[in-house]
Design an enzyme around this catalytic site. Structure first.
Site, PDB file in Angstrom:
ATOM      1  N   HIS A  85       0.828  -1.217   0.000  1.00 60.21           N
ATOM      2  CA  HIS A  85       0.000   0.000   0.000  1.00 60.21           C
ATOM      3  C   HIS A  85       0.862   1.267   0.000  1.00 60.21           C
ATOM      4  CE1 HIS A  85      -0.011   0.003   4.583  1.00 60.21           C
ATOM      5  NE2 HIS A  85      -0.062   1.308   4.394  1.00 60.21           N
ATOM      6  N   ASP A 221       1.098  -7.628   2.305  1.00 64.01           N
ATOM      7  CA  ASP A 221       1.258  -6.186   2.047  1.00 64.01           C
ATOM      8  C   ASP A 221       2.742  -5.782   1.921  1.00 64.01           C
ATOM      9  OD1 ASP A 221       0.809  -3.495   1.808  1.00 64.01           O
ATOM     10  OD2 ASP A 221      -0.527  -3.341   3.533  1.00 64.01           O
ATOM     11  N   SER A 656       3.908   2.190   8.614  1.00 63.95           N
ATOM     12  CA  SER A 656       3.710   1.187   7.582  1.00 63.95           C
ATOM     13  C   SER A 656       4.998   0.983   6.821  1.00 63.95           C
ATOM     14  CB  SER A 656       2.620   1.625   6.621  1.00 63.95           C
ATOM     15  OG  SER A 656       1.397   1.212   7.129  1.00 63.95           O
TER      16      SER A 656
END
Ligand code: ARG
Ligand code: ASP
Length: 721
Positions: A85, A221, A656
């Site tokens: 992402h 991810d 992230s």
């Protein structure tokens, strides 16, 4: 009643203690504050191994990826891993109908297949330094807020300039503890960063927005990029002559696996937290702002989801817009729930009461801190209103989901240039080219019926939810001409504006001259946009900023006072997108009565979630084949593949892509999310339920090796078996 009092007392005690996982610590101060506790928890390395300016250390392998994520090096040839992402905009920008890397994934099978990315940068920290004394030099308590700010900015400018003189580095001074402490950061920024690999969205975004912010999770991810440098191993703009960057450090990767209770550490760039905010702030967010923002986004998503479900083309057009609207929307809901369940407002009120008692027990303190809590109360009464109107207007003029009204802002720079009589034609043509690219993208991803319906619904909500003092000037026209019927008004706007036509809009751009200003001013979509922006600029921002200034200064004094009041406690500074260490252990949690989550998920869960009728739960054929053949190689664990795990590390947005490391500093995972029950950790961490979620590095390697047959990439990694 009794029960409630008891619970609150327990919560206060809990909150005051230091416990597993909470805290985002400064790498420079690990030696002073954390290393003993880290060792006690099992960490095997030294503080110098994490951050050093004398030798290679972990900090040399961690970077800011793009504008808001973290990434880390996993080879001595500049190979880095971050989230899918986080690489999404790049993966998308290289995608077309012929090469749909979002759907199919992308794997460079050799260096010359790697794809350059304009505008993508990665930033490494070279060193940091406490510069508080220099920043506050000449700053006195009797200065007003503006004088103080001016003096500080001047000092900071000088420090930054000196810090990077004669180097290719960039300097940054950031405030900590609300202006009680300042650190200088000297960074090295690389701008030739190429895409190396990304799984298909059905792996990299598996579970989509349905699973977002939740556990158990099965998202692969991750994505891979490579940093290039010039012949001297220094940053350089993209060039075919550039060579892979040779870093001072990269992370070894552990295949040894994890057990519940194992030490873990996350090293990355958390963006924003408010752990010391007063009860009034929590009350404002949880009871006033977030519920209204949730409502407005629910309305947007209802319209969007309906159109997306009905048409595959629309689903592709709005995939990324939908993800960004839904991400904060869902987090706000989780935060509201978590703050209420933890009774955070009462806990903070009780704390503030004790604080006030402490203040009032000394004349000196009374003089200095006596008004803090009541000042907060007064300011928040007013500030909440302005904050709501600001956020609400942003939902409109920010343009997410209702772009026709807002597309006119793409012309603002041209407008300004034409207003300036000595504009140069070169700048104008650059801006025109840029604007043309933006407009092409806008129309490519625009579905007019959806756009118009959203513009109507959200405008109706705006009128219902903001005080009439903030109604835009256009309201008079809507009332007179359309008898207040928003739907009729928006119908007419869309019938008359030329911004609904790509051809007309591009023609307008290409023929833009001083006469165009008039045409723009008489366009009804622009009129609505302008009317709302005027309220924002003239009626909201000035007062909002003034109140924010007062809060900033109160926060600084309150923070300093708390450190005296609560002098046994080690305060970690709120996140501000600077490099931090969080540590804790691998751990599941109890989500509710009779519900206990394990700390890890496996490939079996992907197969269980598989549903060909639900887009978020499509499983690629090849993954199903590998599963059926149990072709797992060395990544296998008990007959399956580990996919993701939870731990107690304190993380937030920006973390992230952060490396999650074991006791020996080896990479065991890549952080990508937090679990639902604990997402209020930006405001108060709950040791029982706040969990970060990471992809298990073995799943990433399995995908690279077995799924993508890009095993050659593993040759350059340092793998510890
Ligand atoms: N919630 C995660 C974060 O805040 C992941 C968001 C991306 N995934 C998504 N389904 N929208 O960034
Ligand atoms: N998903 C977030 C990010 O992109 C991480 C988090 O909020 O926990 O940074």
């Amino acid at each position: 009643m009794y029960r409630k009092i008891l619970l609150t007392a327990v919560a206060v005690i809990m909150w005051l203690g230091a416990y597993a996982g909470e805290g985002m610590w400064l790498p420079l101060l690990i030696e002073k504050y954390n290393i003993d506790e880290m060792h006690a928890k099992g960490f095997k390395l030294s503080a110098e191994d994490i951050y050093s300016i004398n030798k290679a250390s972990m900090k040399d392998a961690v970077m800011i990826f793009g504008g808001g994520c973290t990434g880390e090096l996993i080879s001595d040839k500049g190979l880095l891993i971050t989230n899918h992402h986080c690489g999404y905009p790049q993966i998308q920008s290289h995608s077309s109908v012929e090469h749909d890397y979002l759907t199919d994934g992308f794997w460079a099978m050799s260096a010359d297949e790697e794809l350059p990315n304009q505008g993508l940068k990665v930033t490494f920290l070279k060193r940091m330094e406490d510069v508080t004394i220099r920043v506050l030099n000449g700053v006195t308590d009797d200065m007003n807020m503006n004088e103080r700010k001016a003096a500080i900015s001047k000092n900071i400018a000088k420090i930054m300039e000196e810090a990077v003189e004669g180097t290719h580095y960039s300097g940054l001074v950031e405030s900590f503890y609300y202006g009680n402490q300042y650190f200088l950061f000297v960074n090295e920024v690389f701008s030739d960063v190429r895409l190396v690999g990304a799984p298909p969205s059905s792996i990299g975004k598996f579970g989509g927005d349905s699973d977002n912010w939740t556990w158990p999770r099965h998202t692969g991810d991750f994505s891979l990029f490579r940093i290039y440098a010039n012949k001297n191993n220094e940053p350089a703009e993209y060039s075919a002559e550039n060579v892979p960057y040779r870093p001072a450090a990269h992370f070894p990767i552990s295949l040894k696996g994890i057990e519940e209770g194992d030490f873990t550490m996350v090293f990355g760039y958390p963006g924003n937290t408010s752990e010391y905010a007063p009860s009034f702030h929590i009350e404002m967010l949880a009871n006033f702002i977030y519920p209204k923002l949730v409502d407005i986004r629910t309305a947007k998503l209802n319209v969007m989801n309906r159109y997306m479900a009905a048409d595959r083309g629309v689903r592709i057009q709005y995939a990324s817009k939908n993800a960004s609207i839904a991400n904060a929307w869902k987090r706000w809901k989780g935060e509201i729930r978590g703050l209420a369940k933890m009774d955070v407002v009462s806990t903070k009120q009780a704390y503030e009461k004790r604080f006030d008692e402490w203040v009032n027990s000394s004349d000196d303190r009374k003089a200095k801190f006596g008004n803090i809590i009541s000042d907060y109360e007064n300011i928040y009464a007013d500030y909440s209103q302005y904050r709501l109107v600001r956020d609400y207007l942003n939902e409109y003029i920010g343009g997410l989901g209702l772009e026709t009204i807002c597309i006119s802002r793409r012309f603002e720079r041209l407008l300004a240039l034409y207003g300036d009589s000595n504009h140069d034609s070169e700048t104008i043509s650059t801006i025109k080219a840029m604007t043309e690219a933006q407009l092409q993208m806008h129309f490519k991803n625009l579905h007019l019926p959806l756009d118009k319906e959203t513009a109507t619904v959200v405008l109706e909500m705006l009128y219902q939810n903001i005080p009439s003092a903030f109604f835009p000037d256009i309201t008079e026209n809507i009332n007179n001409k359309y008898k207040g019927n928003i739907s009729k008004y928006i119908d007419e706007v869309y019938a008359k504006t030329f911004f609904i036509s790509q051809q007309a809009t591009l023609a307008f751009l290409n023929g833009f001259n001083s006469g165009s200003v008039k045409k723009l001013n008489s366009d009804p979509a622009y009129q609505l946009y302008k009317s709302l922006t005027d309220v924002y600029q003239q009626k909201v921002l000035p007062r909002y900023n003034e109140l924010q200034n007062r809060l900033d200064s109160l926060n600084r004094i309150y923070m300093a006072a708390l450190m005296q009041f609560d002098n046994e406690r080690t305060f970690y500074p709120d996140a501000n997108f600077t490099l931090r260490v969080a540590y804790g252990d691998v751990r599941g949690y109890e989500a509710g009565d009779a519900v206990r989550f394990l700390h890890f998920t496996t490939l079996e869960g992907i197969m269980q979630k598989e549903n060909p009728d639900i887009y978020d739960y499509h499983v690629p054929e090849r993954l199903k084949q590998l599963h059926a053949a149990k072709d797992y190689g060395r990544y296998e664990l008990n007959g399956t593949i580990p996919v993701a795990f939870t731990a107690t590390n304190h993380t937030t947005g920006g973390n992230s892509g952060s490396p999650i490391l074991n006791a020996r500093g080896e990479l065991i995972g890549v952080n990508f999310d937090r679990a639902w029950e604990g997402v209020m950790s930006d405001l108060m961490f709950n040791p029982d339920q706040s969990r970060n979620i990471s992809i298990d590095i073995r799943y990433a390697l399995f995908i690279i090796d077995k799924y993508a047959n890009a095993g050659y990439l593993l040759d350059e990694m340092t793998i510890v078996e």
